[in-house]
Structure formats: C-alpha cells, structure tokens
Design an enzyme around this catalytic site. Structure first.
Site, mmCIF file in Angstrom:
data_model
loop_
_atom_site.group_PDB
_atom_site.id
_atom_site.type_symbol
_atom_site.label_atom_id
_atom_site.label_comp_id
_atom_site.label_asym_id
_atom_site.label_seq_id
_atom_site.Cartn_x
_atom_site.Cartn_y
_atom_site.Cartn_z
ATOM 1 N N SER A 176 9.942 2.773 3.634
ATOM 2 C CA SER A 176 10.354 1.371 3.575
ATOM 3 C C SER A 176 9.137 0.468 3.606
ATOM 4 O O SER A 176 8.008 0.917 3.768
ATOM 5 C CB SER A 176 11.259 1.049 4.755
ATOM 6 O OG SER A 176 10.469 0.804 5.901
ATOM 7 N N LYS A 177 9.418 -0.806 3.474
ATOM 8 C CA LYS A 177 8.372 -1.807 3.410
ATOM 9 C C LYS A 177 7.427 -1.740 4.619
ATOM 10 O O LYS A 177 6.244 -2.031 4.501
ATOM 11 C CB LYS A 177 9.017 -3.194 3.340
ATOM 12 C CG LYS A 177 8.280 -4.124 2.425
ATOM 13 C CD LYS A 177 9.041 -5.401 2.256
ATOM 14 C CE LYS A 177 8.162 -6.389 1.501
ATOM 15 N NZ LYS A 177 8.822 -7.650 1.279
ATOM 16 N N ARG A 178 8.001 -1.341 5.763
ATOM 17 C CA ARG A 178 7.177 -1.223 6.967
ATOM 18 C C ARG A 178 6.019 -0.244 6.780
ATOM 19 O O ARG A 178 5.007 -0.315 7.442
ATOM 20 C CB ARG A 178 8.033 -0.705 8.127
ATOM 21 C CG ARG A 178 8.643 -1.762 9.002
ATOM 22 C CD ARG A 178 9.528 -1.053 9.949
ATOM 23 N NE ARG A 178 10.252 -0.027 9.188
ATOM 24 C CZ ARG A 178 11.346 0.582 9.585
ATOM 25 N NH1 ARG A 178 11.824 0.349 10.739
ATOM 26 N NH2 ARG A 178 11.950 1.475 8.822
ATOM 27 N N GLY A 209 4.077 0.005 4.436
ATOM 28 C CA GLY A 209 2.990 -0.508 3.594
ATOM 29 C C GLY A 209 3.512 -0.784 2.202
ATOM 30 O O GLY A 209 4.648 -1.221 2.046
#
Ligand code: GLU
Length: 501
Positions: A267-269, A271
């Site tokens: 996911s975006k977390r 990176g």
C-alpha cells in the site's frame, strides 16, 4: 474455462480517486491480455459515482499511465490525439456519472420486483443501531425496519411528501450464495452475513454495487478480473444479477500483492506504489509490465522475460495464482537493468537525457557548455549503462565527466607503490595516450595500447593510478572507457595534474 457462447468482453473499471496503483495496472493488464488472447473487447469504464472522492485530472493521469504501459482499450474511455478525454463504442456513455438515470431506473425496477425497498431511516437511527450491534458483538447490519414497516404504496406516499430515502437491496436471510471463481474455484457465502446494502443513495447516485452490476450487464461484460478486495462483495453482485434475471459474468479475483518486509498488502504506506512513481524513477514500461504480469500469473516454464506480445500469446487465466505474491523490488531492478541494456544506445540516451539535464541543473557550479550535448551524454550512457538498474541511476557518480576531480594523493597509489613509481606509471600512460592520433581516439585503440604496455602480472600498477587520475574515485568505470569519454586533451590534463600531486 471461458464461456464460449459469448463474445469475450472485459473491462478495466477504475475509480478516479487518486493515482494508478501498480496493482491496478496489473488488473488492467490481465483484462487486456485476456481480451487480446481471445480476440475480444477491452473497454475502460470510469466508476466515478462516489463524487466526494474525485480528484480532478485523475482520469487523464490514469489513462496516461495505462498508455505508458502499452495498454490501450479498443472501446470506452480513452484520450484522443489532442489529449482530451473521449469515449468510443456503442455501449456508452462509459463514465458512470453520465449514466445516473439508467441506474435510477434499474434501482426502481428492483423495488417494483420486490427485490429492493425504500428506506427512510435517519443517520442517527442507523448510528444507534450500529452501536447496539457493536456492543452485542454482532456484525453491523440494517435490520430491515422500513421493509417490515411500510408497504410499497405507503413508501411511495412518503416520497411524494418529500421524504428523503435510499434504496436497499433485500438480501435473503437464509441460504447461501455461491459462484465459481476462475482462480479460487467454488466460493460460498452465507446470506445471513450480508447486510441489506444501499444501491441508490438519497441524492440519486448509485453505489458501486448497483452501478457496476447494471453496467456489466448492459455493456455485456463476459469476464471480470479484479482485485481480491472485491471478493467479499461478489455475493452481493451475484444476488443482484439474479434478482434482475441477468446472466452473471465469470469472475476472477486476483491474488493480493504483498510487501516483502511486512508480508501485508502493498500500500501507499510502503512508499512508492503508483505507476507514475515507477515511471519517474526510470523503470521502463517493458520491465514493469513483465514484472507485474508474473506477480499473479505463473507461466509454469523457465522463461522470465516476456514482451507484451509474448504475454498475450502465453497468458492463460487458469495459471493465475490464488495465494499472495511478494513484490520484490530487487527482481524488478534486475529485470529493468536487462531491458535497459537491450536498448539501442541512441534510444537509451534519449531516455536518460532528462535525468542528466536535471542533474546538471541541480549543480551549483555549471560544467563547461561544450559538454552539455547529446553526443557527450551518449558516451557517458554507453559507459555507464552496465550498472544501471533504473534510468535515474545514470546520475550517480558522474561528476568526473563534467569536472576535474579532487582526491587525496594517496588514492593514486596501487598497493605498495611509492610516489616515484606512481609518477613513472602516470608518465608512461601519458606517453602512450599522447601518441594516439585524435582520429584514432576510440575505445578499442585506447584499451589495446594501454594493455600492451601494462605488466600482464600487475596491470594495476599502470591502470589504477590512471583511473584515479581520471575519476578521483576508488570505484568507477575502467580508465579506457573514461579516457574515451573525456577525450585526449582532458585525459592528458588530468594525468598531468596527478603527476604534479
Ligand atoms: N471501481 C472499482 C475499483 O476501483 C472496480 C471494481 C471492479 O472491477 O468491479 O476498483
């Protein structure tokens, strides 16, 4: 496995909420490959009915990312020659916000059929219902109060009087809903665990559930490849298709892509996960497509490198994996490096040019103007390409091509050499290089002449000080290559500077 009686029609149906996630690119890719393989249609439908979440220009960006990867729809939403969003095909409009009346008509049809009902419950009531259910450790679900309380005529009367309502699907309280998933086989859900979900909101907008079922029917979708996150919603969709009396398309819920370190969904977390991020860093579309294709699909052969055409030829939906795939960036880097090295040098220079220009732009002290041209960049790229994993890597450690390096004198020393020996070595190198005519200044010649004069048992004696004189670095390309790029004059200048040291 596909239904042979129906034309293959697949779609990619992004919600324009942000950027194109690398996992969504994979979903688009599989749909595209499947359509190509079976000579079917691949269309793009924009699912933008969740109005609050729309980010302007996102559709443009989504399409741009798909085009970058070589994924073009033959129907639906696309960008025309002028770069504007356009639509083609006989099932349009393909942008859901332009189809609101269609969804409204079908939602009311379900009500008339007794498969859905009007619900007038205020948000406060729903909140307290949820709180009670949570306390009792029950899954939150609507309690069918409006269905039980009002007849259809009473409900219509309330609407006439201006009361606001939503339409909910009447999920059976017993029984099971099952379907055959192409990847997972038979999947079963108990109906009692499904909530009476909203299909039409009070503002007249459909929810995703209604809109996509209506569209997949009207647009004659034969097969749906989509992310695993939609699996829990699938029974709702199947129930709706059946309530309408429509044929259910085939479904393939793709496996999840996992972060290598956390083993959780990428996911975006974690990176950079958007296609644009990969593009910006200098991943080639060929590599990204090849890499993501193998994240959920196993060709069951030794082959690892696939062009898009080879993927079309070899893709088989029954070789899609059920269990999660690890997103291994090192593997992508390796693949990207392979694709980089396959490029023709002119094209590769063109691809690297922007990165070099940005690099030069970022320098406080500007290099000599004569060095800022394609011819010079091409030489740098020719030498450096071996080590590139991404195009952006081209600017790592290339300062010595633009400036005479600074380095501690001791770095010139190869093993136990003393100052005198270093000086002599450099003088010899200067003499050899000095004797090469300008017209003969090419890599083969430079290499041949230097190697001829180097002690075969101890080449470092000649080559190490020379390389350091050129680059000022402990690690760098060979002195032959750097000399070739720098040219005769600069090479000799740098050797003399080292001798002075
Ligand atoms: N609009 C949905 C999404 O953004 C598509 C789901 C589906 O393919 O049915 O993922």
């Amino acid at each position: 496995m596909k239904k042979m009686n129906k034309k293959v029609r697949v779609r990619f149906a992004p919600s324009p909420t942000g950027y194109l996630h690398i996992g969504s690119l994979r979903t688009a890719l599989y749909n595209f490959l499947y359509a190509k393989k079976y000579g079917g249609d691949f269309y793009i439908r924009v699912e933008d009915t969740d109005q609050k979440r729309i980010v302007p220009e996102v559709i443009e960006k989504l399409l741009e990312s798909l085009e970058w990867a070589g994924i073009f729809p033959n129907e639906g939403v696309f960008t025309d020659e002028k770069g504007n969003i356009a639509e083609k095909g006989k099932y349009g409009p393909y942008i859901q916000s332009k189809r609101l009346e269609i969804y409204q008509k079908y939602a009311h049809e379900l009500v008339e059929k007794g498969e859905a009902y009007y619900c007038f419950c205020a948000p406060e009531r729903l909140d307290s219902l949820r709180a009670i259910q949570e306390k009792a450790k029950l899954a939150p679900a609507y309690d069918k109060l409006c269905l039980k309380t009002f007849s259809l005529d009473e409900a219509k009367e309330k609407i006439k009087n201006g009361e606001s309502c939503v339409i909910r699907f009447d999920v059976p309280e017993t029984g099971e809903t099952e379907f055959e998933d192409i990847i997972r086989g038979k999947v079963k859900f108990a109906n009692k665990n499904l909530d009476d979900f909203v299909i039409l909101k009070s503002d007249g907008y459909p929810t995703y559930h209604l809109a996509h079922v209506v569209d997949d029917h009207l647009m004659e979708t034969s097969m749906v490849f989509r992310g695993e996150e939609w699996l829990p919603s699938a029974p709702k969709h199947i129930l709706m298709f059946k309530a309408f009396g429509w044929e259910v398309p085939s479904y393939a819920h793709l496996n999840v892509i996992l972060n290598k370190n956390t083993n959780r969904k990428l996911s975006k977390r974690d990176g950079d996960v958007s296609v644009e991020d990969f593009k910006r860093k200098g991943y080639l579309p060929e590599a990204v497509v090849n890499f993501i294709a193998l994240l959920g699909w196993n060709p069951k052969t030794e082959q690892e490198m696939f062009s898009l055409n080879e993927l079309v030829e070899q893709f088989e939906e029954n070789k899609l994996n059920k269990s999660g795939s690890i997103f291994d960036i090192e593997k992508l880097d390796w693949m990207n490096g392979n694709y980089i090295r396959k490029k023709d040098i002119g094209e590769l220079t063109g691809l690297c040019r922007g990165y070099i220009e940005d690099y030069v732009e970022s320098l406080e002290k500007k290099p000599d103007e004569n060095l800022l041209n394609s011819e010079y960049y091409q030489k740098i790229v020719a030498v450096e390409k071996e080590r590139l994993k991404k195009l952006a890597d081209i600017t790592d450690n290339i300062d010595f091509y633009f400036f005479s390096p600074d380095y501690p004198k001791d770095l010139l020393r190869w093993k136990q050499m003393d100052d005198l020996e270093v000086g002599r070595s450099l003088e010899r190198a200067a003499k050899i290089l000095g004797e090469i005519e300008d017209a003969e200044w090419n890599l083969e010649n430079i290499k041949e002449k230097l190697l001829l004069s180097a002690d075969p048992k101890n080449r470092g004696k000649l080559l190490w000080p020379l390389r350091v004189a050129f680059t000022g670095k402990e690690k760098s390309p060979s002195p032959f290559e750097v000399a070739w790029v720098l040219g005769k004059t600069k090479s000799l200048e740098r050797i003399n500077k080292a001798i002075e040291k």
